[in-house]
Design a protein around this motif. Sequence first.
Motif, PDB file in Angstrom:
ATOM      1  N   MET A  45       4.609   0.489  -9.650  1.00  0.00           N
ATOM      2  CA  MET A  45       4.354  -0.357  -8.484  1.00  0.00           C
ATOM      3  C   MET A  45       4.868  -1.780  -8.712  1.00  0.00           C
ATOM      4  O   MET A  45       5.372  -2.423  -7.785  1.00  0.00           O
ATOM      5  N   ASN A  46       4.760  -2.277  -9.936  1.00  0.00           N
ATOM      6  CA  ASN A  46       5.299  -3.604 -10.251  1.00  0.00           C
ATOM      7  C   ASN A  46       6.823  -3.611 -10.134  1.00  0.00           C
ATOM      8  O   ASN A  46       7.418  -4.578  -9.648  1.00  0.00           O
ATOM      9  N   TYR A  47       7.456  -2.519 -10.571  1.00  0.00           N
ATOM     10  CA  TYR A  47       8.914  -2.396 -10.494  1.00  0.00           C
ATOM     11  C   TYR A  47       9.380  -2.440  -9.046  1.00  0.00           C
ATOM     12  O   TYR A  47      10.386  -3.069  -8.711  1.00  0.00           O
ATOM     13  N   LEU A  48       8.627  -1.785  -8.170  1.00  0.00           N
ATOM     14  CA  LEU A  48       9.012  -1.715  -6.758  1.00  0.00           C
ATOM     15  C   LEU A  48       8.980  -3.077  -6.058  1.00  0.00           C
ATOM     16  O   LEU A  48       9.601  -3.240  -5.007  1.00  0.00           O
ATOM     17  N   LYS A  49       8.282  -4.024  -6.627  1.00  0.00           N
ATOM     18  CA  LYS A  49       8.206  -5.350  -6.015  1.00  0.00           C
ATOM     19  C   LYS A  49       9.568  -6.049  -6.004  1.00  0.00           C
ATOM     20  O   LYS A  49       9.827  -6.905  -5.153  1.00  0.00           O
ATOM     21  N   THR A  50      10.428  -5.677  -6.962  1.00  0.00           N
ATOM     22  CA  THR A  50      11.721  -6.371  -7.076  1.00  0.00           C
ATOM     23  C   THR A  50      12.927  -5.437  -7.074  1.00  0.00           C
ATOM     24  O   THR A  50      14.060  -5.905  -6.963  1.00  0.00           O
ATOM     25  N   GLU A  52      14.853  -1.526  -5.908  1.00  0.00           N
ATOM     26  CA  GLU A  52      14.893  -0.437  -4.925  1.00  0.00           C
ATOM     27  C   GLU A  52      14.850   0.914  -5.622  1.00  0.00           C
ATOM     28  O   GLU A  52      15.517   1.133  -6.634  1.00  0.00           O
ATOM     29  N   LYS A  77       3.308   1.230   1.561  1.00  0.00           N
ATOM     30  CA  LYS A  77       4.044  -0.003   1.270  1.00  0.00           C
ATOM     31  C   LYS A  77       5.556   0.182   1.341  1.00  0.00           C
ATOM     32  O   LYS A  77       6.287  -0.751   1.670  1.00  0.00           O
ATOM     33  N   TYR A  78       6.028   1.383   0.997  1.00  0.00           N
ATOM     34  CA  TYR A  78       7.472   1.643   0.945  1.00  0.00           C
ATOM     35  C   TYR A  78       7.760   2.983   1.633  1.00  0.00           C
ATOM     36  O   TYR A  78       8.053   3.991   0.974  1.00  0.00           O
TER      37      TYR A  78
END
Length: 212
Positions: A45-50, A52, A77-78
């Motif tokens: 989830m942290n990776y998805l913040k920045t 794709e 969220k995505y």
Amino acid sequence: MLQHSKQLVIAIVDDHPIVIEGLKNLLASETGFDIVSFTTGGQFMNYLKTQEVHVVLLDIVLPDANGLELCKDIKKKYPDITILAISNQAERSIIMQMLQNGASGYLLKNAAADELLACIENGMKGEPALSKEAREIMSRPAPNDWNGIPSLTKREKEILRLISEGFSSTDIADKLYLSQLTVETHRRNIIQKFRTNNMFSVIKLAIEHKMI
């Protein structure tokens, strides 16, 4: 080989390094893939913040998250991410809930390489993406159609027995060398398999059918 107009980013979220390596090897022949891997839901989830991600191969039992709930959170969220559950959980009710929570497909971890690639392709196209064994499970009657008792994994039976003996999740985690969150995830999966609302009802049914 899968054909796409851009490089696909596939994320593997599983807490077993050997499973991650196995999936990477299965996907190695596909040069159109960028593969990233994570051992916890929080890392992903942290990776998805920045970054794709187009497809995620998501395990259901993670050390810090319940994959069923994580799937729902990812889709909220995505929504454009294609989620394929990949698990040893071979229960119809678990597959159903994962699909209801937004997953595009479900594979058992013994699926062949061509099944995995076909499911990724189908999922990306918005088509059903179930491995052969998952399709067979879904084609069987639901538990409430035949009054059957669900099958539990060896670990789930062990945890259910300890719960029935009065051990807390903390005690069970210490006893089995698991994280408390993993124990809680197993508890929720057991309740889901029995199609009840609480562990008391599960224990009652398990005793009646001599499972514990």
